[in-house]
Design a protein around this motif. Structure first.
Motif, mmCIF file in Angstrom:
data_model
loop_
_atom_site.group_PDB
_atom_site.id
_atom_site.type_symbol
_atom_site.label_atom_id
_atom_site.label_comp_id
_atom_site.label_asym_id
_atom_site.label_seq_id
_atom_site.Cartn_x
_atom_site.Cartn_y
_atom_site.Cartn_z
ATOM 1 N N GLU A 202 0.833 -1.206 0.000
ATOM 2 C CA GLU A 202 0.000 0.000 0.000
ATOM 3 C C GLU A 202 0.869 1.257 0.000
ATOM 4 O O GLU A 202 0.541 2.252 -0.667
ATOM 5 N N HIS A 203 1.984 1.225 0.766
ATOM 6 C CA HIS A 203 2.883 2.374 0.825
ATOM 7 C C HIS A 203 3.513 2.653 -0.542
ATOM 8 O O HIS A 203 3.554 3.796 -1.001
ATOM 9 N N SER A 205 2.416 1.717 -3.446
ATOM 10 C CA SER A 205 1.384 2.104 -4.411
ATOM 11 C C SER A 205 1.040 3.583 -4.263
ATOM 12 O O SER A 205 0.860 4.292 -5.261
ATOM 13 N N SER A 206 0.954 4.042 -3.021
ATOM 14 C CA SER A 206 0.686 5.459 -2.782
ATOM 15 C C SER A 206 1.845 6.321 -3.256
ATOM 16 O O SER A 206 1.646 7.381 -3.855
ATOM 17 N N TRP A 207 3.075 5.863 -3.004
ATOM 18 C CA TRP A 207 4.247 6.609 -3.439
ATOM 19 C C TRP A 207 4.319 6.712 -4.960
ATOM 20 O O TRP A 207 4.698 7.748 -5.523
ATOM 21 N N ALA A 211 -2.330 4.236 -6.545
ATOM 22 C CA ALA A 211 -3.353 3.685 -5.657
ATOM 23 C C ALA A 211 -4.585 4.594 -5.682
ATOM 24 O O ALA A 211 -4.464 5.809 -5.854
ATOM 25 N N GLY A 213 -7.432 7.028 -4.448
ATOM 26 C CA GLY A 213 -7.473 7.989 -3.350
ATOM 27 C C GLY A 213 -8.560 7.675 -2.348
ATOM 28 O O GLY A 213 -9.487 6.901 -2.617
ATOM 29 N N THR A 226 -6.372 9.158 -8.364
ATOM 30 C CA THR A 226 -5.025 8.871 -7.904
ATOM 31 C C THR A 226 -4.254 10.161 -7.646
ATOM 32 O O THR A 226 -4.536 11.209 -8.236
ATOM 33 N N THR A 227 -3.288 10.080 -6.758
ATOM 34 C CA THR A 227 -2.486 11.243 -6.408
ATOM 35 C C THR A 227 -1.270 11.352 -7.329
ATOM 36 O O THR A 227 -0.971 10.445 -8.100
ATOM 37 N N GLY A 229 2.476 11.079 -8.239
ATOM 38 C CA GLY A 229 3.513 10.171 -7.770
ATOM 39 C C GLY A 229 4.653 10.100 -8.757
ATOM 40 O O GLY A 229 4.964 11.075 -9.453
ATOM 41 N N HIS A 274 -1.724 -1.219 -10.986
ATOM 42 C CA HIS A 274 -1.640 -1.342 -9.521
ATOM 43 C C HIS A 274 -1.376 -2.789 -9.122
ATOM 44 O O HIS A 274 -0.540 -3.079 -8.260
#
Length: 328
Positions: A202-203, A205-207, A211, A213, A226-227, A229, A274
């Motif tokens: 999860e970390h 994927s967020s980085w 991932a 939101g 998504t954010t 990255g 993902h």
């Protein structure tokens, strides 16, 4: 080095001195986490893979420029030939520059599936090809050849840097859709031991910005886009997802088709990317190959639901359905 979003100060109080004081307060309170900084060899590999991607994009731009020059000369070859970089189109363009063959003779250079289209190719090649068009195309072809030479040298350098990570490099290629360049790019972006820098999938994927939101307020879920990255890693995963969606007898392909009707093509590619990233995380962590679940994995998880839906569809079409279990 830390993430700038994590240390953003209160709006309206922006000076270098206040920023320094604010960062010191956060650091003393233990609220800052170091950003991911890979080892030197991985950073060098990252520079090479990113530069190679830029050069490939430059070659694509030159090929588009050649097509634009042909259109300016009223040569509509692209309307007949789907791949302007193919063998037939390349030979036709080279002979067109030489200027020694007529449109009918140029059409005879067509190969494979283009042979039945010789008459259409001949009509498409009847234009106003001048010395200016010749010069522009020759310049673009020369630039493409030069860029391809640089890419060859970069690929050799990448192979040298990947020698210590040959096991990881080969294991990543067991993932559907991930080939040589994709595996090299993944190692360059997240390293060969991502679990040491990212505690969970999860970390990472967020980085990577791949991932979904999480934005909920007062019981209402808002946009979950998504954010921002790692755009280079995201591009690699999206390309790999597109390749996996075309691979036969593959779980990722079946997952792609199960999502595309609800989410659309772009969101589905992000979702498949993902899954590829999560698979790569565990493959690099445990040093094991990809475990293919099979194209029927989703159906086997919900056999009754799939059966009932298919029966209802046939009944709506006017059929009477009697099911009998197979002995296989």
């Amino acid at each position: 080095m830390v993430n700038a979003r994590h240390i953003k100060h209160v709006p309206g109080r922006k000076t270098d001195v206040l920023d320094s004081e604010w960062i010191c307060r956060l650091l003393r309170a233990g609220l800052l986490r170091g950003s991911f900084v890979p080892a030197r060899d991985i950073r060098e590999l990252r520079d090479l893979t990113r530069y190679e991607r830029k050069l490939v994009q430059a070659i694509s731009a030159e090929k588009n420029r050649i097509q634009k020059v042909l259109e300016d000369a009223n040569i509509k070859l692209s309307s007949v030939v789907s791949d302007m970089s193919g063998v037939s189109a390349t030979e036709i363009i080279e002979e067109l520059i030489e200027g020694s063959l007529s449109p009918d003779e140029l059409a005879e250079l067509a190969r494979g599936r283009l042979k039945p289209k010789k008459a259409e190719i001949a009509r498409a090649l009847r234009g106003n090809f001048t010395d200016h068009h010749k010069f522009m195309i020759e310049s673009s072809l020369s630039h493409i050849k030069h860029l391809e030479g640089i890419i060859g040298e970069i690929e050799e350098r990448i192979s040298e840097l990947l020698k210590p990570y040959q096991e990881e490099y080969e294991l990543l290629q067991t993932i559907p859709g991930v080939k040589e360049k994709g595996a090299a790019s993944i190692i360059a972006e997240i390293g060969a031991e991502p679990d040491k820098n990212f505690p969970s999938p999860e970390h990472i994927s967020s980085w990577a910005g791949i991932a979904p939101g999480n934005n909920e307020s007062a019981g209402k879920k808002k946009s979950g886009k998504t954010t921002k990255g790692n755009k280079n890693l995201k591009a690699t995963l999206t390309e790999s997802a597109w390749a996996a969606a075309r691979k036969k007898d593959c779980y990722l392909r079946s997952k792609y088709h199960s999502l595309i009707g609800r989410r659309g093509k772009k969101r589905t590619l992000i979702a498949i990317g993902h899954k590829i990233l999560i698979s790569a995380y565990y493959i690099l962590k445990d040093k094991v190959p990809y475990n293919e679940l099979g194209s029927n994995y989703l159906d086997l998880r919900k056999v009754n639901k799939v059966r009932n839906n298919l029966v209802k569809r046939l009944e709506r079409l006017g059929y009477k359905v009697d099911l009998e279990a197979s002995t296989a």
